[in-house]
Design an enzyme around this catalytic site. Structure first.
Site, mmCIF file in Angstrom:
data_model
loop_
_atom_site.group_PDB
_atom_site.id
_atom_site.type_symbol
_atom_site.label_atom_id
_atom_site.label_comp_id
_atom_site.label_asym_id
_atom_site.label_seq_id
_atom_site.Cartn_x
_atom_site.Cartn_y
_atom_site.Cartn_z
ATOM 1 N N HIS A 258 0.782 -1.222 0.015
ATOM 2 C CA HIS A 258 0.199 -0.289 0.009
ATOM 3 C C HIS A 258 0.688 1.179 0.054
ATOM 4 O O HIS A 258 1.032 1.991 0.961
ATOM 5 C CB HIS A 258 -0.950 -0.075 1.243
ATOM 6 N N GLU B 82 -0.486 1.086 -5.547
ATOM 7 C CA GLU B 82 -0.584 -0.176 -4.639
ATOM 8 C C GLU B 82 -0.369 -1.256 -5.701
ATOM 9 O O GLU B 82 -1.379 -1.713 -6.014
ATOM 10 C CB GLU B 82 -1.624 -0.172 -4.004
HETATM 11 C C1 BG6 Z 1 -6.901 1.675 -0.436
HETATM 12 C C2 BG6 Z 1 -8.303 1.194 -0.578
HETATM 13 O O1 BG6 Z 1 -6.198 0.680 -0.816
HETATM 14 O O2 BG6 Z 1 -6.652 1.832 0.897
HETATM 15 C C3 BG6 Z 1 -9.200 2.507 -0.275
HETATM 16 O O3 BG6 Z 1 -8.640 1.153 -2.069
HETATM 17 C C4 BG6 Z 1 -8.989 2.742 1.368
HETATM 18 O O4 BG6 Z 1 -10.599 1.880 -0.183
HETATM 19 C C5 BG6 Z 1 -7.386 2.972 1.484
HETATM 20 O O5 BG6 Z 1 -9.810 3.669 1.846
HETATM 21 C C6 BG6 Z 1 -7.302 3.127 2.821
HETATM 22 O O6 BG6 Z 1 -7.397 2.255 3.849
HETATM 23 P P1 BG6 Z 1 -7.168 2.449 5.399
HETATM 24 O O7 BG6 Z 1 -7.877 1.167 5.600
HETATM 25 O O8 BG6 Z 1 -5.698 2.404 5.512
HETATM 26 O O9 BG6 Z 1 -7.985 3.674 5.746
#
Ligand code: BG6
EC number: 5.1.3.15
Length: 297
Positions: A159, A264
């Site tokens: 991510h 990502e």
């Molecule tokens: C992304 C998703 O990978 O992560 C989004 O596609 C999400 O939908 C984002 O909002 C952040 O996620 P988190 O759980 O770290 O707030």
């Protein structure tokens, strides 16, 4: 010394260039800083929790065994959004190479977050290898199904929060012609736009993108970041924009959405199904590269 370990983190410094370094928190094995010749390449929220109380908002959180919030799978639906790897403390396994400095972290069901392994009690062995090149950062994951008789079903995703000067003049290239699933519109279509531009919240998953497609973050004709992938066919592109980032307590400054874009690489459209004793490998390579335009194939 190119590798320094403290109780909470590990820092790698390139032996030939002290201003090239990577910092990894043991919590989540989260890379939270990567400087290349003194320039920070990753975005990190100033309100990110660095004490293990919450996944880190920024850097490179690791998503396993489920991407997003699963509502249908009997086992994976019990886990919170993005699974358990980013909210578990990994074991530092040590240095495996001196140049480029390379280290490994490990996670299995015995040391992972017990609150979460109670919900998803599969057996697994993850090894994350982080290699700090003079001009690249490689993060490689190896996932072993350590059960004796049951398949392991999972998603994996890096991510990656990339730092940029201004989202409004930034584009993400080389995904033209790919099937994309828009998580906000709940629609899938072939993206005909030559590049992705940002004027609002964006949350899209490009599916089955061949490895030859090198994803680039480009500003005013200059490539800022190049993202290469091995065995990671899907590419999520995310920017929360004003409202969504406004609602996230750990997202600061509130104007920070202008200085980040998440690209990502993952295996998230389908699940990997791994037989007992088998291992699955994948990696992400971040670098600065020449501008490359790859047309529809
Ligand atoms: C992304 C998703 O990978 O992560 C989004 O596609 C999400 O939908 C984002 O909002 C952040 O996620 P988190 O759980 O770290 O707030």
């Amino acid at each position: 010394m190119s590798v320094q370990e403290t109780e909470k983190e590990v820092i790698l410094t390139h032996p030939e260039n002290k201003s090239t370094a990577v910092k990894i928190l043991k919590y989540g094995a989260t890379v939270y800083s990567w400087t290349l010749n003194g320039d920070e390449q990753l975005w990190l929220s100033t309100a990110a929790h660095m004490d293990g109380s919450k996944p880190v908002r920024g850097g490179i959180p690791l998503v396993f065994p489920v991407f997003g919030k699963n509502e249908t799978d009997e086992l994976l639906s019990k886990l919170p959004q993005h699974g358990l790897a980013r909210n578990s403390t990994w074991e530092f396994l040590g240095q495996t190479k001196s140049n480029p400095p390379t280290v490994q972290f490990g996670l299995n069901e015995k040391i992972a977050n017990a609150e979460l392994t109670k919900l998803w009690s599969e057996k697994f062995n993850l090894i994350l290898t982080i290699e700090l090149g003079a001009d690249f950062l490689k993060t490689a994951i190896s996932i072993e199904n350590s059960a004796t008789s049951k398949d392991l079903k999972f998603n994996w995703l890096f991510h990656t929060y990339l730092r940029i000067p201004d989202i409004e003049d930034t584009m993400v290239s080389n995904l033209v012609g790919m099937k994309v699933h828009d998580k906000l519109l709940h629609e899938a279509f072939i993206d005909k736009h030559p590049v992705i531009q940002f004027h609002q919240e964006t949350d899209v998953v490009y599916e089955k993108v061949t490895e030859e497609r090198v994803v680039q973050v480009v500003r005013q004709g200059h490539p800022l970041h190049t993202v290469k992938r091995e065995n990671l066919p899907d590419v999520v592109v995310w920017n929360p924009w004003t409202e969504k980032s406004g609602g996230m307590a750990d997202f600061e400054p509130k104007s920070g959405f202008k200085e980040m874009v998440c690209v990502e690489p993952g295996y998230v459209t389908d699940f990997v199904t791994l037989q007992p004793g088998k291992t699955w490998n994948a990696s992400q390579i971040l670098s600065k590269d020449k501008l490359k335009y790859q047309a529809i194939q």
